[in-house]
Design an enzyme around this catalytic site. Sequence first.
Site, mmCIF file in Angstrom:
data_model
loop_
_atom_site.group_PDB
_atom_site.id
_atom_site.type_symbol
_atom_site.label_atom_id
_atom_site.label_comp_id
_atom_site.label_asym_id
_atom_site.label_seq_id
_atom_site.Cartn_x
_atom_site.Cartn_y
_atom_site.Cartn_z
ATOM 1 N N TYR A 231 0.817 -1.213 0.000
ATOM 2 C CA TYR A 231 0.000 0.000 0.000
ATOM 3 C C TYR A 231 0.853 1.267 0.000
ATOM 4 O O TYR A 231 0.726 2.084 -0.917
ATOM 5 C CB TYR A 231 -0.984 0.005 1.178
ATOM 6 C CG TYR A 231 -1.732 1.302 1.299
ATOM 7 C CD1 TYR A 231 -1.439 2.215 2.317
ATOM 8 C CD2 TYR A 231 -2.722 1.637 0.381
ATOM 9 C CE1 TYR A 231 -2.113 3.427 2.410
ATOM 10 C CE2 TYR A 231 -3.404 2.856 0.469
ATOM 11 C CZ TYR A 231 -3.084 3.740 1.485
ATOM 12 O OH TYR A 231 -3.744 4.944 1.563
ATOM 13 N N LYS A 235 1.238 4.084 -3.057
ATOM 14 C CA LYS A 235 0.901 5.513 -2.903
ATOM 15 C C LYS A 235 2.113 6.380 -3.253
ATOM 16 O O LYS A 235 1.969 7.456 -3.838
ATOM 17 C CB LYS A 235 0.444 5.793 -1.468
ATOM 18 C CG LYS A 235 -0.875 5.143 -1.073
ATOM 19 C CD LYS A 235 -2.015 5.527 -2.013
ATOM 20 C CE LYS A 235 -2.458 6.958 -1.841
ATOM 21 N NZ LYS A 235 -3.641 7.276 -2.697
#
Length: 441
Positions: A231, A235
């Site tokens: 994750y 990002k």
Amino acid sequence: MPVDCQVATRGRCGSRGGGQRARGLGWAPFLERARREEKRAEGRRRCGGPASPGGSLSSGQRGRPGTVAAARMAACAEAPELVYLVTGGCGFLGEHVVRMLLEQEPRLRELRVFDLRLSPWLEELKTGPVQVTAIQGDVTQAHEVAAAVSGAHVVIHTAGVVDVFGRVSPETIYKVNVQGTQNVIEACVQMGTRFLVHTSSMEVVGPNIKGQPFHRGDEDTPYEAVHKHPYPQSKAQAERLVLEANGREVRGGLTLVTCALRPTGIYGEGHQIMRDFYRQGLRLGGRLFRAVPASVEHGRVYVGNVAWMHVLVARELEQRAALMGGQVYFCYDQSPYKSYEDFNMEFLGPCGLRLVGTRPLLPHWLLVLLTALNTLLQWLLRPLVLYAPLLNPYTLAMANTTFTVSTNKAQRHFGYKPLFSWEVSRARTILWLQGKEGSAQ
Ligand SMILES: NC(=O)c1ccc[n+]([C@@H]2O[C@H](COP(=O)([O-])OP(=O)(O)OC[C@H]3O[C@@H](n4cnc5c(N)ncnc54)[C@H](O)[C@@H]3O)[C@@H](O)[C@H]2O)c1
Ligand SMILES: CC(C)[C@@H](O)CC[C@@H](C)[C@H]1CC[C@H]2[C@@H]3[C@H](O)C=C4C[C@@H](O)CC[C@]4(C)[C@H]3CC[C@]12C
């Protein structure tokens, strides 16, 4: 501001004309709509905008700074001419951005809400001067993104997979968060959309895999941003793509202006993880057990203030392109710096829950062992059932590492000040938790 909702349910990408009107209504909405259309056209004529609603503003008409058009646009702020697209508009943050735009952006003519899963509340948006167009679509499908972006003046890209619990595969996280963002950028270039606001995250910076604290840092604080988890990695890659795209030429010869916002941990009405803690506490007889030292501080930010910053950036990006283009801004407010668990208790306490222990009840080594057990269980059970507990090696490491920000860059660059005080943010979140939304779902 009342809105006119036309839920485009045809296929993947609806259109103004293809929408499905609310069932069971008489002629009134159609007459009302015709009256509004005439009023809008009158506003356009008065302000030298495109005569037809489908027309687009020329670059001059959009009001490049320092031009006659800019002055006219400023004088005609009430002539709503802008088309905004919000990707992920049905998500926790996305919904607040959609509602904030309808309340705070007077230049809005059409608001497109693009999401993989459309929410029932879109139907609630009643008739009014702003056309709300719901588009069921997938950011990983470039053609769907391009169709949704076509004709938009501003894109606010919040869509993404937010998962640190192992619910979604790393491949899907990358596909949505990185490739999906690339699709949004390319769509802006191809369609001539000049302004792109991207929802990044504090995790682009940290906490890093070494567990180094980030204490009251700002956008320029040196910090070794090293990630292993899919994750934060996704990002960081998405943010880099957005910032590197700033200045690219878009169709029509003007340049793309991009900006990335890095909210810290967002809380507020609709926060799923807060709901999970609430339900976990109810299952444990109204108790939660401290797992993290109270001394570890985490920055948190109210979802309404995050939505407000998105609206403000989108509004100021044209006039301040040279200053804001290609920039990142941490997004936070006056929410107190506390440990993740103590902060949650600001809301869970008034809902009847109690945090047991002034210090972690279990030694850290045992918690680490438990996280390893959870990881093994998740792997063993995967063929049968999705087991995704809150406690895993990543979440424990995050919860145990101080990460707080303190910066005035957003205020200096575009005048950001939180719209909601800590007291109001807290009260609204407690009301939501105590209401049926917070406990039933
Ligand atoms: N929640 C937080 O604490 C937090 C903090 C910082 C940044 N962010 C960022 O804010 C954004 C929104 O996060 P959120 O907490 O509202 O999450 P969320 O899951 O509630 O919302 C994400 C939305 O994106 C949509 N979406 C997912 N995949 C899609 C796809 N392939 N195509 C189209 N839509 C898709 C989902 O349906 C959902 O409505 C994310 O980019 C996230 O990284 C969240
Ligand atoms: C079980 C205990 C150890 C408990 O304290 C675990 C808390 C843990 C679930 C959260 C601690 C920090 C949170 C993350 C942080 O607020 C920032 C985030 C960035 C954002 O982009 C997405 C959400 C998140 C990763 C957030 C998720 C929950 C925590 C890991």
